[in-house]
Design a protein around this motif. Sequence first.
Motif, mmCIF file in Angstrom:
data_model
loop_
_atom_site.group_PDB
_atom_site.id
_atom_site.type_symbol
_atom_site.label_atom_id
_atom_site.label_comp_id
_atom_site.label_asym_id
_atom_site.label_seq_id
_atom_site.Cartn_x
_atom_site.Cartn_y
_atom_site.Cartn_z
ATOM 1 N N ARG A 73 38.227 1.391 9.166
ATOM 2 C CA ARG A 73 39.074 0.363 9.771
ATOM 3 C C ARG A 73 38.678 0.209 11.230
ATOM 4 N NH1 ARG A 73 43.927 -0.197 6.729
ATOM 5 N NH2 ARG A 73 43.367 0.227 4.553
ATOM 6 N N ALA B 103 33.812 -3.309 12.069
ATOM 7 C CA ALA B 103 33.383 -2.575 10.872
ATOM 8 C C ALA B 103 32.258 -3.284 10.125
ATOM 9 C CB ALA B 103 34.581 -2.352 9.944
ATOM 10 N N THR B 104 32.373 -4.589 9.954
ATOM 11 C CA THR B 104 31.351 -5.323 9.195
ATOM 12 C C THR B 104 29.999 -5.252 9.901
ATOM 13 O OG1 THR B 104 33.024 -6.834 8.306
ATOM 14 C CG2 THR B 104 30.721 -7.558 8.237
ATOM 15 N N ARG B 105 30.000 -5.481 11.192
ATOM 16 C CA ARG B 105 28.747 -5.429 11.959
ATOM 17 C C ARG B 105 28.147 -4.029 11.930
ATOM 18 N NH1 ARG B 105 28.539 -6.667 18.427
ATOM 19 N NH2 ARG B 105 26.363 -6.051 18.836
ATOM 20 N N ARG C 207 28.578 -1.680 9.698
ATOM 21 C CA ARG C 207 28.098 -1.359 8.348
ATOM 22 C C ARG C 207 26.767 -2.058 8.068
ATOM 23 N NH1 ARG C 207 30.094 0.594 3.361
ATOM 24 N NH2 ARG C 207 28.229 0.836 2.090
ATOM 25 N N GLU C 208 26.622 -3.294 8.536
ATOM 26 C CA GLU C 208 25.353 -4.006 8.340
ATOM 27 C C GLU C 208 24.218 -3.292 9.068
ATOM 28 O OE1 GLU C 208 26.250 -7.898 9.737
ATOM 29 O OE2 GLU C 208 27.217 -8.541 7.859
ATOM 30 N N ASP D 194 23.453 -0.117 7.067
ATOM 31 C CA ASP D 194 22.760 -0.396 5.805
ATOM 32 C C ASP D 194 21.281 -0.696 6.057
ATOM 33 O OD1 ASP D 194 25.045 0.019 4.371
ATOM 34 O OD2 ASP D 194 25.503 -2.111 4.067
#
Length: 492
Positions: free
Chosen positions: A424, A428-430, A432-433, A436
Amino acid sequence: MPDRLNDDSLADLPEGIRRPAYDRRALKTGIVHLGVGAFHRAHQAVYTDDVLGQDPRWGIVAASLRSPDTYDALQPQDGLYTLSVRSQDGEALRIIGSIRRVIVAPRATEDLLDAMADPQTRIVTLTVTEKGYCHDPATGALNEAHPDVVHDLAYLKTPRSAPGFIVEALRRRRRAGIPPFTVLTCDNLPSNGRTVKRVLTRFAELVDPDLGRFVADQVSCPSTMVDRIVPATSDQDRERIGQALGVEDAWPVVTEPFTQWVIEDRFPQGRPAWEMAGAEFVADVEPYEHMKLRLLNGSHSTLAYLGYLSGYETVADTMADPAFVRLIEGLMDEEVTPTLHMPPGADLSAYKRALIARFKNPALKHRTWQIAMDGSQKLPQRLLGTVRDRLQGGASIARLSLGVAAWMRYVTGIDEKGAPIDVRDPMATRLRELADRAGPSADALAGALFAVREIFGDDLPKDPRFTGAVTANLARLYERGAKRAVAEFAAE
């Protein structure tokens, strides 16, 4: 349990349950609070509750800027809720009555602005978390590209953000000839009063240069230091407390005995006598802020990331591992304490001993996952400020860099067993990208995350003493796992 905690049920509560020692019908609204979460209800609302018997002008209107959950729980209870103070010695229950009513901002924007613009309101307090200020954590400046800032500048009368609400209310007060309220932040920001003043002044300048000068010259934003551990309330807490009360309380708050509030005494329109409840008024909060942010919050974040990765659910579970105790004691004594400059009489040794005892408190179920939230906003002030001071002095950052590395490992979103982590975080999205794309390579992951300027700034990624230590510790976490890495650190 059909009956609900409210004004009508107060008189029927069992003996031993402390109740408000004043007539709630006589309360006036002197404070509007933004961000009515568990921490406010376990901290500032309690200090205010303690002094309302002497001065009923300081009742609180509390607003949620997002979720209606707190409103739905407290409004049917006339704003009342239970404070549960838990320790190894047991549990003490108290009903808090300082919140007169609750507003959900998206449902009642004009109602909230009216309350803030009312001449009786002389203080606006905030606990909106670090991300609620729409600022750049690395610089402390307003993030002018933040979606809520963009919206609020375009639609002044229907703000979404805390800065948007405050500036619009100040604009209305100025237009009506009403003196500005004091803005009192109670969030963990570096130099929090000055940071909020900078954010509000810039926001106001973007609305109108004259309004910006008014905010800069006329609005007081004292800095504060707040300290109390407040875990999330569980269903077991609700059931246990409801049984003790004999009525349902939809949202009690659970906390520890320790509480601290240090405040700069700059309130042009007056303030409650919070010192009667134990608050400490000082000329300069900064030494206390650094003490708390670096010792408590820095240790908490380090425990959260390493503890979660090690499979520990709570801080108390983590601190039951002697290796973690040695790690945190070393972090505090050897790396954090030399960066602190406390006024005469401050007892850092006693404070650190108290922190270890508080972290070990088994009665508090403070989840490592909860503390790990919003790390992109917390890291700059909890760990990286200390890192900068240590590097400037040519000193070691071994344990500090392990905490930063653990955050990097955590935000990959995959734990050591290959299971997903519910990260949270506003970024988070950035994050995680980036993770990855980097894959399970310490060098690649660290390099990708160092490039996130909002967190690390421009200086740290260029310093090989920092990047080398963090990357080495990240490799250690990948190779050995967090639990073994901590054990090895403790043995060194």
